[in-house]
Design a protein around this motif. Structure first.
Motif, mmCIF file in Angstrom:
data_model
loop_
_atom_site.group_PDB
_atom_site.id
_atom_site.type_symbol
_atom_site.label_atom_id
_atom_site.label_comp_id
_atom_site.label_asym_id
_atom_site.label_seq_id
_atom_site.Cartn_x
_atom_site.Cartn_y
_atom_site.Cartn_z
ATOM 1 N N LEU A 1 0.844 -1.200 0.000
ATOM 2 C CA LEU A 1 0.000 0.000 0.000
ATOM 3 C C LEU A 1 0.873 1.241 0.000
ATOM 4 O O LEU A 1 1.803 1.354 0.806
ATOM 5 N N LEU B 1 -2.340 6.738 0.051
ATOM 6 C CA LEU B 1 -3.659 6.184 0.349
ATOM 7 C C LEU B 1 -3.897 6.122 1.847
ATOM 8 O O LEU B 1 -4.977 6.469 2.340
ATOM 9 N N GLY C 1 -13.649 -1.742 1.966
ATOM 10 C CA GLY C 1 -12.538 -1.524 1.048
ATOM 11 C C GLY C 1 -11.715 -2.791 0.902
ATOM 12 O O GLY C 1 -11.501 -3.512 1.870
ATOM 13 N N GLU D 1 -6.282 -4.026 -1.410
ATOM 14 C CA GLU D 1 -5.464 -3.280 -2.370
ATOM 15 C C GLU D 1 -5.540 -1.771 -2.181
ATOM 16 O O GLU D 1 -4.652 -1.039 -2.639
ATOM 17 N N THR D 2 -6.606 -1.287 -1.542
ATOM 18 C CA THR D 2 -6.777 0.165 -1.387
ATOM 19 C C THR D 2 -7.067 0.591 0.051
ATOM 20 O O THR D 2 -7.098 1.779 0.338
ATOM 21 N N HIS D 3 -7.304 -0.368 0.938
ATOM 22 C CA HIS D 3 -7.794 -0.082 2.296
ATOM 23 C C HIS D 3 -9.212 0.501 2.188
ATOM 24 O O HIS D 3 -9.912 0.248 1.221
ATOM 25 N N VAL E 1 -12.448 2.475 1.345
ATOM 26 C CA VAL E 1 -12.848 3.377 0.255
ATOM 27 C C VAL E 1 -14.237 3.973 0.463
ATOM 28 O O VAL E 1 -14.563 5.002 -0.110
ATOM 29 N N LEU F 1 -11.562 9.743 -3.301
ATOM 30 C CA LEU F 1 -11.772 8.485 -4.012
ATOM 31 C C LEU F 1 -13.114 8.522 -4.725
ATOM 32 O O LEU F 1 -14.054 9.177 -4.267
ATOM 33 N N SER G 1 -8.768 6.827 -8.205
ATOM 34 C CA SER G 1 -8.184 7.952 -7.479
ATOM 35 C C SER G 1 -6.764 8.173 -7.981
ATOM 36 O O SER G 1 -6.077 7.219 -8.396
ATOM 37 N N ILE H 1 -4.091 6.076 -5.962
ATOM 38 C CA ILE H 1 -3.928 4.623 -6.086
ATOM 39 C C ILE H 1 -2.714 4.302 -6.962
ATOM 40 O O ILE H 1 -2.508 4.904 -8.005
ATOM 41 N N ALA I 1 -0.636 -2.380 -6.633
ATOM 42 C CA ALA I 1 -0.399 -2.848 -5.273
ATOM 43 C C ALA I 1 0.271 -4.208 -5.165
ATOM 44 O O ALA I 1 0.754 -4.559 -4.099
ATOM 45 N N PHE J 1 -5.152 -3.237 -12.254
ATOM 46 C CA PHE J 1 -5.059 -1.783 -12.162
ATOM 47 C C PHE J 1 -4.904 -1.222 -13.572
ATOM 48 O O PHE J 1 -4.124 -1.706 -14.378
#
Length: 334
Positions: free
Chosen positions: A125, A129, A258, A261-263, A265, A290, A314, A317, A320, A331
Motif C-alpha cells: 500500500l 492512500l 474496502g 489493495e486500497t484499504h 474506500v 476516491l 483515485s 492509487i 499494489a 489496475f
C-alpha cells in the motif's frame, strides 16, 4: 541499514517495540512487513522468501523451524522484548508529519491475503492512500473532542491495525495493547474496554456479534465506548446489536468497506435509532479523494438498482501487487 524500499519483517507480539519499530522503519524509508507467527512453518518460509526481507524483528522467545531458518540465512534478525503497557499518543505526536514526509507513492507496508484461493497474494500500500484515510478520519465524526483511547484489537498482519495505530497517535490519543488470547475471549475483551475506558474500537463484524451477545447476556455495557468501526466482511445487525446500542446511546456504529489493495474506500454511519437499523447496512459513500463506480463488463455505468462491478479510482492509487502481471490485470488508467 534500512533505506528506501528495504523490506523489514516483524514477527512478535503486540508491544511498545512494535509501534516504535514500525515508525522507525517508515522514517528510514523502509517497507513494514508484519508476519503472523501462528502460521505453519511452510507458510512462514514462503512469506519470508516471497517478500524478499532484508531484516526481521522478532520476539525474544520466537523459535523457527529448520525450513524457516533456511530462508533466514541472509536476513538480519533483531530480537525485542515484550511490554504490555499502554502506548500514550503524546509520546508520538509526530505521526502525521511522518506520513506526510514520506516520498510520494512510496510503499508503507506489505501484507498478504488469506490465500483461500491458493497461495497468498502480497499487497503493498502506498503511503498516500493511508495518509488520505487517516486525514479523512481526523476530519470525520470519529475524531471527537474527548480524548481518543483506542484498543489495538486487530492483528498487525491485517490492514485495519494501521487505522487503529496511526489515527490514534495522529490525534494525540492513547493506544491500549491486548494479548492475542485475551482479544478472543469476550469477557477479557469487555474487561479491557472497561478497565482502560476505551472510546474507539475497530473490530470485524463477527466480533461485534460475539461482544454484543456477551454484553446482553450478562447485562453490562461499556459506557466509555463512543465509536465502533466494523470492516473486513459484511456487517449484520442482530437483535443483540440493536439492544447493545440502545443501551449505549452515545456510541456510534460505523461500517467501513474496502479491498486490501486500497484499504477503506467507503464508509457509512448508522443513524441514532438502532431499533430501526436494517439487517444488512449499506457500505456508504466514498471517503475523500476516491471515486466509486458500478460498471458492466464493457465498463459502462449500470442503471440504479442494477448489479455491476465495483471500480475504485483515485490519483492516490498505485499498483499494489508484488506480481507485476497481476497488477497490470487489476489496475488500469481510466
Amino acid at each position: 541499514g534500512v533505506s528506501k524500499d528495504v523490506r523489514v519483517g516483524f514477527i512478535a507480539d503486540r508491544s511498545f517495540d512494535m509501534v516504535a519499530a514500525m515508525l522507525g522503519i517508515l522514517l528510514a524509508g523502509g517497507v513494514y512487513v508484519p508476519i503472523d507467527i501462528t502460521q505453519s512453518p511452510e507458510m512462514l518460509a514462503f512469506k519470508i522468501r516471497d517478500s524478499k526481507l532484508k531484516f526481521l524483528i522478532a520476539g525474544e522467545s520466537e523459535l523457527f523451524e529448520n525450513n524457516v531458518l533456511t530462508e533466514l540465512q541472509h536476513v538480519s534478525i533483531l530480537r525485542v522484548s515484550k511490554k504490555d503497557e499502554p502506548i500514550q499518543g503524546n509520546i508520538l505526536l509526530k505521526t502525521k508529519s511522518i506520513l506526510s514526509s514520506l516520498t510520494k507513492n512510496a510503499y508503507i507496508y506489505l501484507l498478504y491475503t488469506s490465500g483461500s484461493t491458493g497461495l497468498p497474494k502480497s499487497i503493498c500500500l502506498g503511503n498516500e492512500l493511508l495518509f488520505n484515510l487517516i486525514r479523512w478520519q481526523i476530519q470525520s465524526p470519529l475524531n471527537t473532542k474527548e480524548k481518543c483511547i483506542c484498543l489495538q484489537y486487530t492483528p498487525t498482519a491485517f490492514d485495519v491495525s494501521f487505522q487503529e495505530l496511526f489515527f490514534t497517535l495522529a490525534v494525540g490519543g492513547e493506544l491500549i495493547l491486548i494479548g492475542e488470547d485475551e482479544r478472543k475471549d469476550m469477557h477479557c475483551l469487555y474487561d479491557h474496554i472497561s478497565k482502560y475506558k476505551v472510546t474507539h474500537l475497530f473490530i470485524p463484524p463477527v466480533t461485534l456479534l460475539f461482544l454484543t451477545s456477551h454484553c446482553v447476556e450478562y447485562n453490562y455495557f461499556p459506557s466509555s465506548l463512543k465509536h465502533i468501526v466494523c470492516a473486513g466482511e459484511a456487517l449484520k445487525i442482530t437483535d443483540d446489536v440493536k439492544l447493545f446500542f440502545t443501551k449505549l446511546p452515545g456510541c456510534s456504529l460505523h461500517n467501513h468497506y474496502g479491498p486490501a489493495e486500497t484499504h477503506v474506500v467507503t464508509a457509512y454511519t448508522m443513524h441514532n435509532d438502532s431499533t430501526k437499523w436494517p439487517s444488512i447496512p449499506p457500505i456508504g459513500k466514498p471517503i475523500s479523494n476516491l471515486r466509486i463506480q458500478l460498471l458492466d463488463k464493457n465498463k459502462q455505468q449500470v442503471p440504479i438498482g442494477t448489479p455491476g462491478f465495483l471500480h475504485i479510482s483515485s490519483d492516490l492509487i498505485s499498483p499494489a501487487y508484488n506480481d507485476h502481471k497481476r497488477s497490470s490485470d487489476r489496475f488500469e488508467k481510466m
